[in-house]
Design an enzyme around this catalytic site. Structure first.
Site, PDB file in Angstrom:
ATOM      1  CE  LYS A  92      -2.824   2.888   3.041  1.00  0.00           C
ATOM      2  NZ  LYS A  92      -3.739   2.949   4.188  1.00  0.00           N
ATOM      3  CG  ASP A 149      -5.983   8.374   3.790  1.00  0.00           C
ATOM      4  OD1 ASP A 149      -6.718   9.158   3.115  1.00  0.00           O
ATOM      5  OD2 ASP A 149      -6.083   8.023   4.581  1.00  0.00           O
ATOM      6  CE  LYS A 180      -6.522  10.256   7.180  1.00  0.00           C
ATOM      7  NZ  LYS A 180      -7.002   8.872   7.955  1.00  0.00           N
ATOM      8  CG  ASP A 189      -1.696   5.866   4.832  1.00  0.00           C
ATOM      9  OD1 ASP A 189      -1.757   4.801   5.448  1.00  0.00           O
ATOM     10  OD2 ASP A 189      -2.969   5.927   4.405  1.00  0.00           O
ATOM     11  CG  ASP A 233     -10.107   8.112   6.268  1.00  0.00           C
ATOM     12  OD1 ASP A 233      -9.019   8.076   5.681  1.00  0.00           O
ATOM     13  OD2 ASP A 233      -9.877   8.447   7.662  1.00  0.00           O
ATOM     14  CD  GLU A 284      -6.893   5.342   2.469  1.00  0.00           C
ATOM     15  OE1 GLU A 284      -5.694   4.947   2.664  1.00  0.00           O
ATOM     16  OE2 GLU A 284      -7.584   5.731   2.921  1.00  0.00           O
ATOM     17  NE  ARG A 319     -10.414  -1.089   4.478  1.00  0.00           N
ATOM     18  CZ  ARG A 319     -10.913  -1.262   5.889  1.00  0.00           C
ATOM     19  NH1 ARG A 319     -12.016  -1.768   6.279  1.00  0.00           N
ATOM     20  NH2 ARG A 319     -10.268  -0.665   6.711  1.00  0.00           N
TER      21      ARG A 319
END
Length: 509
Positions: A259, A264, A271, A282, A342, A344, A346
């Site tokens: 990932k 993010d 957020k 991230d 949020d 995202e 996965r």
């Protein structure tokens, strides 16, 4: 790229004669176990006049030793029932930090051996801890030209051991650079280019997918996450494909999805209240996998093929942003209702895993992995530890247990988690319009089983659920959540650790 240099010192007399070494750093539970009388005498005399000696990292004037500096950094509480090899990391970092403050540039690191099984790799773990302590952020290096505090680190170790440590550290430096660098300098295109530069002449097979039509066709979930970023050229998504394949017979194949959410915002489920701070980190999963491939390319182990896909995307906000309630069909042909934008990571991983699944079906003894800073829940559950969540096939093969044991001995401990039937219940779309739902609409940190059930989603959305234990073609799959272990110290801007690179490398070997 910055590179710490571990140098094999074959002659113990270098402790006295120098050869350019300018400090001796001793990491030991008891300095007498080194069997070097001069150091034992100096430590004993020092303890008589300074009670810190043997209790904390301390420097003694030592005219007969290299550089005239003796730094004794004690390994504390090694006999505690709950101690692990990281006590050597702590001691090495304290000792090398003192050496840096004293002005040393070429210290010798002496790590006293310990007969206990859990400390079998104490020397290597201590040496790698020096690398972690010495890393200089990419932004600082590019702004000031600073590369490293040390010209070299001397080790009473074999040439092969130092070669392995240098290769591991080269991978970890790449991983730290990719993970820790701010989101404009390490945007998705810049991340991809940084990998291409690092892999030049490495022997790795590397390609980058950047065409929007191809991305939207082959990585539809990933492209949904990046939909709002396509409008800004420097933020557009990328998929980096990397393969290591040595000459000769292949005995095992390892396939990694990383990932790489370079920033993010949370997307439409934005957020708030300062929640975006640190979200340039991230991308730690893709960074660790990229670093692992770098290490493999240097050491070139035989018999193992390693395939990786890194999904690089910015979860931007804007008029083109994907939103909750959308139904998007994954690369595997599974329709997914978006439960929260949020969640995202996965989505990015599911498409990567689907591509890797196709390769695994024709591979020799395949094992699949996803590596991601995926959930806040794993931090709530395990603090700074990595979580391993495996499917039924991997569990039967003992994959997570083996990874946990290896990580424990190499200073990258992990917790083994379990998939349960309730985790699959959580991904059922209540409307029955889609094959599954990506998440609930609350933060994972306050969701029961918030780091386990995403693995159930990944199995479903990638098509890996069709390769379960009693299927015609079972495939072992382990999800690795590093949200708590990818950085250390400050939760937002702490130094990247490159975890779980060291454990994964040794697991593959």
């Amino acid at each position: 790229m910055a590179q710490i240099n571990y140098v094999s010192v074959n002659d113990p007399q270098a402790i006295f004669e120098g050869e350019g070494w300018d400090a001796v750093v001793v990491v030991a539970t008891d300095v007498s176990t080194l069997g070097i009388d001069e150091i034992t005498l100096l430590a004993g005399h020092g303890a008589n006049i300074d009670h810190r000696v043997g209790r904390s990292a301390t420097m003694l004037l030592a005219p007969g030793l290299a550089g005239g500096r003796l730094i004794i950094s004690p390994v504390l509480n090694s006999g505690d029932d709950y101690a692990d090899v990281r006590v050597y990391s702590d001691a090495a970092r304290a000792g090398i930090n003192l050496a840096k403050q004293a002005g040393a540039k070429k210290p010798l690191l002496l790590v006293a051996s310990n007969s206990e099984q859990q400390y079998q790799h104490a020397m290597q773990v201590a040496a790698l801890a020096v690398g972690q302590e010495s890393w200089v952020a990419l932004e600082r290096r590019e702004a000031s030209g600073d590369v490293s505090d040390f010209e070299a680190i001397g080790l009473l170790a074999s040439d092969d051991q130092c070669q392995a440590l240098n290769a591991i550290e080269a991978g970890r430096i790449l991983a730290r650079d990719l993970c820790g660098t701010e989101p404009e300098r390490m945007s998705a295109p810049a991340f991809a280019q940084y990998c291409l530069d690092a892999y030049q002449d490495s022997g790795l097979k590397v390609s980058v997918v950047e065409d929007r039509d191809v991305l939207e066709r082959d990585y539809p979930l990933l492209s949904a996450v990046g939909r709002s970023s396509f409008a800004v050229a420097r933020h557009q998504p990328r998929v980096v494909k990397v393969e290591y394949c040595p000459e000769g017979e292949i005995n095992a194949t390892y396939l990694f999805a990383g990932k790489g959410v370079v920033y993010d915002t949370g997307g439409a489920d934005i957020k708030i209240a300062g929640g975006m701070a640190g979200m340039s980190r991230d991308k730690g999963g893709a960074a660790a996998v990229a670093g692992l491939m770098r290490t493999l390319s240097i050491l070139k182990p035989k018999g193992v093929r390693v395939v990786a896909e890194l999904g690089l995307v910015r979860n931007s906000i804007g008029s083109e942003a994907f939103v909750t309630d959308e139904i998007i069909t994954s690369h595997a042909g599974v329709s997914v209702r978006i439960g929260n934008t949020d969640a995202e990571g996965r989505l990015v991983l599911a498409d990567l895993l689907s591509h890797l699944r196709a390769k695994a079906q024709t591979a020799v003894a395949p094992q699949m992995f996803s590596v991601a800073t995926l959930t806040g829940h794993v931090v709530r559950a395990y603090g700074g530890y990595t979580a391993l969540v495996e499917n039924s096939v991997a569990r039967q093969q003992g994959v997570a247990d083996k990874m946990q044991s290896i990580g424990e001995h190499w200073g990258e401990p992990a917790e083994v988690s379990r998939l349960r039937k309730e985790d699959f219940s959580k991904i059922v779309d209540p409307s029955d319009a889609a094959d599954c739902i990506s998440s609930n609409n609350g933060p994972s940190s306050v969701t029961a089983r918030g780091h386990q059930y995403p693995a159930a989603f990944l199995l479903k959305a990638s098509g890996l659920d069709q390769h379960a234990l009693h299927s015609a073609q079972p495939i072992a799959y382990t999800h690795i959540d590093i949200a708590g272990s990818a950085t250390e110290g400050d939760p937002l801007y702490g130094k990247p650790t490159a975890a779980p690179l060291v454990g994964l490398f040794n697991y593959i070997l």
